[in-house]
Design a protein around this motif. Structure first.
Motif, short mmCIF file in Angstrom:
data_model
loop_
_atom_site.label_atom_id
_atom_site.label_comp_id
_atom_site.label_asym_id
_atom_site.label_seq_id
_atom_site.Cartn_x
_atom_site.Cartn_y
_atom_site.Cartn_z
N THR A 89 -48.18 -8.38 -32.89
CA THR A 89 -47.04 -9.29 -32.98
C THR A 89 -46.10 -8.88 -34.11
N ILE A 90 -44.96 -9.55 -34.17
CA ILE A 90 -44.02 -9.30 -35.27
C ILE A 90 -44.68 -9.66 -36.59
N ARG A 91 -45.45 -10.74 -36.59
CA ARG A 91 -46.16 -11.14 -37.82
C ARG A 91 -47.10 -10.03 -38.28
N ASP A 92 -47.81 -9.41 -37.32
CA ASP A 92 -48.70 -8.29 -37.66
C ASP A 92 -47.90 -7.14 -38.28
N TRP A 94 -45.09 -7.36 -39.96
CA TRP A 94 -44.71 -7.73 -41.33
C TRP A 94 -45.88 -7.60 -42.29
N ILE A 95 -47.06 -8.03 -41.84
CA ILE A 95 -48.25 -7.89 -42.70
C ILE A 95 -48.53 -6.42 -42.95
N SER A 138 -52.32 0.07 -43.52
CA SER A 138 -51.45 -0.83 -42.75
C SER A 138 -51.78 -0.78 -41.26
N ARG A 145 -56.32 -3.97 -35.41
CA ARG A 145 -56.78 -5.34 -35.62
C ARG A 145 -57.61 -5.91 -34.48
#
Length: 173
Positions: A89-92, A94-95, A138, A145
């Motif tokens: 996801t986009i959140r992934d 960013w993390i 990263s 993940r």
């Protein structure tokens, strides 16, 4: 069938290849593999080699599967689904980006600090690893993940070990 798919199939144990190889190659087809598919396939091969359940299921006489044996192909089909959706996801993202930038900065400043303290080789080693190690770390939050812990450990840890050995040799030469 692509050469890449055949090469990746070779990563799996012989019993697994004998039982599932044709289905595996048919599933992947002729299209070029995407990065997330390659990571999933390599992770599945690591699981197939290190998972006692999978080893036991493919070691049954005449290829007969134990009740849990079919789960590896089901998992492989799920992981390698040929849909065009992103595996993260986009959140992934960013993390992962935050981990990469943060770890790069920490390692670069740590290397500079060690050099100022008189540990020149250790400082150069740390600074030299700042970007590649942070990139590998990263990927753990993005591409890796959804993989098993064993696969994450082998791929991420193995890559970091190779990077560390290479960086240390570069510092010593």
């Amino acid at each position: 069938m692509s050469k890449g798919a055949r090469r990746l199939l070779a990563l799996y144990p012989r019993g697994w290849r004998d039982r599932y190889g044709d289905e595996f190659l048919a599933l992947l087809g002729d299209e070029p593999l995407r990065v997330n598919q390659i990571i999933s396939i390599v992770s599945g091969a690591i699981d197939a080699r290190f998972s006692s359940d999978i080893r036991a299921s493919i070691n049954q006489q005449h290829g007969a599967l134990a009740p849990q044996g079919g789960s590896s192909v089901t998992l492989l089909k799920h992981l390698c689904a040929l849909d065009r959706k992103s595996a993260f996801t986009i959140r992934d993202g960013w993390i992962g980006a935050g981990v990469m930038v943060g770890l790069s900065v920490v390692m670069a400043f740590g290397g500079a600090f060690l050099r100022r303290q008189g540990f020149d080789e250790a400082g150069e080693f740390l600074k030299g690893l700042a970007f590649p190690a942070s990139l590998v770390a990263s990927n753990h939050f993005m591409f890796m993940r959804r993989q098993s812990r064993k696969a994450q450990l082998v791929i991420t840890g193995g890559t970091l070990a190779i990077l560390s050995a290479t960086a240390w040799l570069a510092v010593l030469i």
